[in-house]
Motif scaffolding. Structure first.
Motif, short mmCIF file in Angstrom:
data_model
loop_
_atom_site.label_atom_id
_atom_site.label_comp_id
_atom_site.label_asym_id
_atom_site.label_seq_id
_atom_site.Cartn_x
_atom_site.Cartn_y
_atom_site.Cartn_z
N LYS A 159 12.18 16.58 25.88
CA LYS A 159 13.49 17.18 26.10
C LYS A 159 14.65 16.24 25.83
CE LYS A 159 11.85 20.73 29.26
NZ LYS A 159 12.07 21.47 30.52
N ASP A 160 14.37 14.97 25.63
CA ASP A 160 15.43 14.04 25.28
C ASP A 160 15.57 13.88 23.77
OD1 ASP A 160 13.09 12.69 24.83
OD2 ASP A 160 13.71 10.83 25.86
N THR A 161 14.85 14.70 23.00
CA THR A 161 14.94 14.65 21.54
C THR A 161 16.33 15.07 21.09
OG1 THR A 161 12.60 15.25 21.35
CG2 THR A 161 13.96 15.53 19.38
N PRO A 162 16.98 14.30 20.20
CA PRO A 162 18.28 14.71 19.69
C PRO A 162 18.22 16.10 19.06
CG PRO A 162 17.81 12.44 19.06
CD PRO A 162 16.55 12.99 19.67
N PHE A 163 19.24 16.90 19.29
CA PHE A 163 19.31 18.28 18.78
C PHE A 163 18.10 19.09 19.24
CE2 PHE A 163 21.45 15.53 15.64
CZ PHE A 163 22.73 16.05 15.72
N TYR A 164 17.73 18.90 20.50
CA TYR A 164 16.52 19.50 21.07
C TYR A 164 16.44 21.00 20.79
CZ TYR A 164 13.40 21.25 24.77
OH TYR A 164 12.40 21.90 25.48
#
Length: 324
Positions: free
Chosen positions: A84-89
């Motif tokens: 969930k901390d992925t950029p542009f999730y």
């Protein structure tokens, strides 16, 4: 061909907000979609459909609108997982959206996938729609913006890592606009899923994250294999505008069918409060935001120049043993 305008609103209060979003309200994208739908109605295009994993929450946000002014709702079935901390999730779930609509859309209907932070100013040209219907895809090539900003070698490297092969003519496609027939989507989705898996595995090596990485890789490979693709930016079907950016004269955007404002989300959320989309009001506010952005950019350049000058002065004084 009929059109099915659609946008993704993926709601997850535990995930990082969008990289270009300053509003911490997870439903702020619904407000942007309301503005987009109002602009679609003004140019007599089909109503927007919001695909979401939280239909009850989105419906509650839309409840104050008259029924004829509400976007339609469809429930998204999420079929991918990622941190969930992925950029542009949230944007990654466009893959699930395309997969779902590839099976659901009638053969005579093209998906018009749009980001919520857009407005429609003019109808799409009929001849362009016919070309896209015959080809299968209409996509927005933003290589001329991405390559200079990040370095063409690095961008191409990311695309080829995700694709797992050398590409003949690597291009980077913006995720805010895609026209696709159901048959074309059924060719795209399996490739995109394959490349999404590699994208997740190789994410630590990549400079670019988000749906554009693996969707662009899939489109490049399909083109290398003979798939025709219409580049819609050349027809001014869509333009991407950042406040203060002098990449294009602001007047150029007035001739676009759609304008994407990734740095203007707050402006669109304010526009959503009005019952109708009024282009002149929108342009007035967009110009103000643009010139404010120009001033900010100028001040940043001056601050950088002063920092460099001060550092140079300090270095000279240090070498001479003199206090600055």
């Amino acid at each position: 061909m009929n059109l099915f305008p659609c946008t993704l609103v993926y709601v997850d209060v535990d995930a990082s907000p969008g990289d270009n979003s300053t509003n911490r309200d997870p439903l702020s994208y619904v407000d942007q979609a309301i503005c987009l739908n109002n602009s679609l109605r003004r140019v007599e295009m089909p109503a927007l459909t919001i695909m979401t994993n939280a239909p009850a929450l989105v419906a509650e946000r839309l409840a104050a609108l008259a029924p004829e002014k509400r976007p339609a709702l469809m429930t998204l079935t999420a079929t991918i997982e990622l941190p969930k901390d992925t950029p542009f999730y949230a944007a990654h779930f466009k893959l699930a959206l395309m997969d779902q609509l590839a099976a659901a859309l009638p053969a005579d209907t093209m998906l018009l996938l749009l980001d919520a932070d857009m407005v429609a100013l003019l109808p799409l040209a009929r001849d362009l729609l016919e070309r896209c219907a015959q080809a299968g895809f209409g996509a927005f090539d933003i290589s001329d913006q991405v390559f200079p900003a990040y370095g063409s070698e690095r961008v191409v490297g990311d695309l080829e890592i995700v694709a797992g092969r050398t590409l003949r003519n690597p291009r980077w496609y913006g995720g805010e606009f895609l026209l696709a027939t159901p048959a074309a989507l059924r060719r795209l989705v399996p490739r995109a899923r394959e490349f999404y898996a590699r994208y997740v595995r190789e994410s630590q090596r990549l400079r670019h994250h988000g749906d554009e990485a693996f969707i662009s890789a899939a489109l490049n490979v399909l083109v290398d294999e003979g798939q025709t693709l219409i580049e819609v930016g050349a027809y001014q079907a869509v333009g991407r505008h950042w406040p203060g950016n002098n990449y294009r004269d602001v007047r150029w955007f007035r001739c676009c069918s759609f304008v994407h404002l990734p740095g203007g989300k707050a402006l669109l959320e304010k526009e959503a409060r009005f019952p109708e989309f009024v282009p002149e009001r929108f342009w007035r506010r967009m110009r103000v935001a643009h010139w404010r952005g120009r001033v900010r950019h100028a001040l940043k350049r001056i601050a950088r120049w002063l920092s460099v000058e001060r550092l140079a002065t300090w270095s000279v004084c240090a070498m001479r043993g003199v206090k600055s």
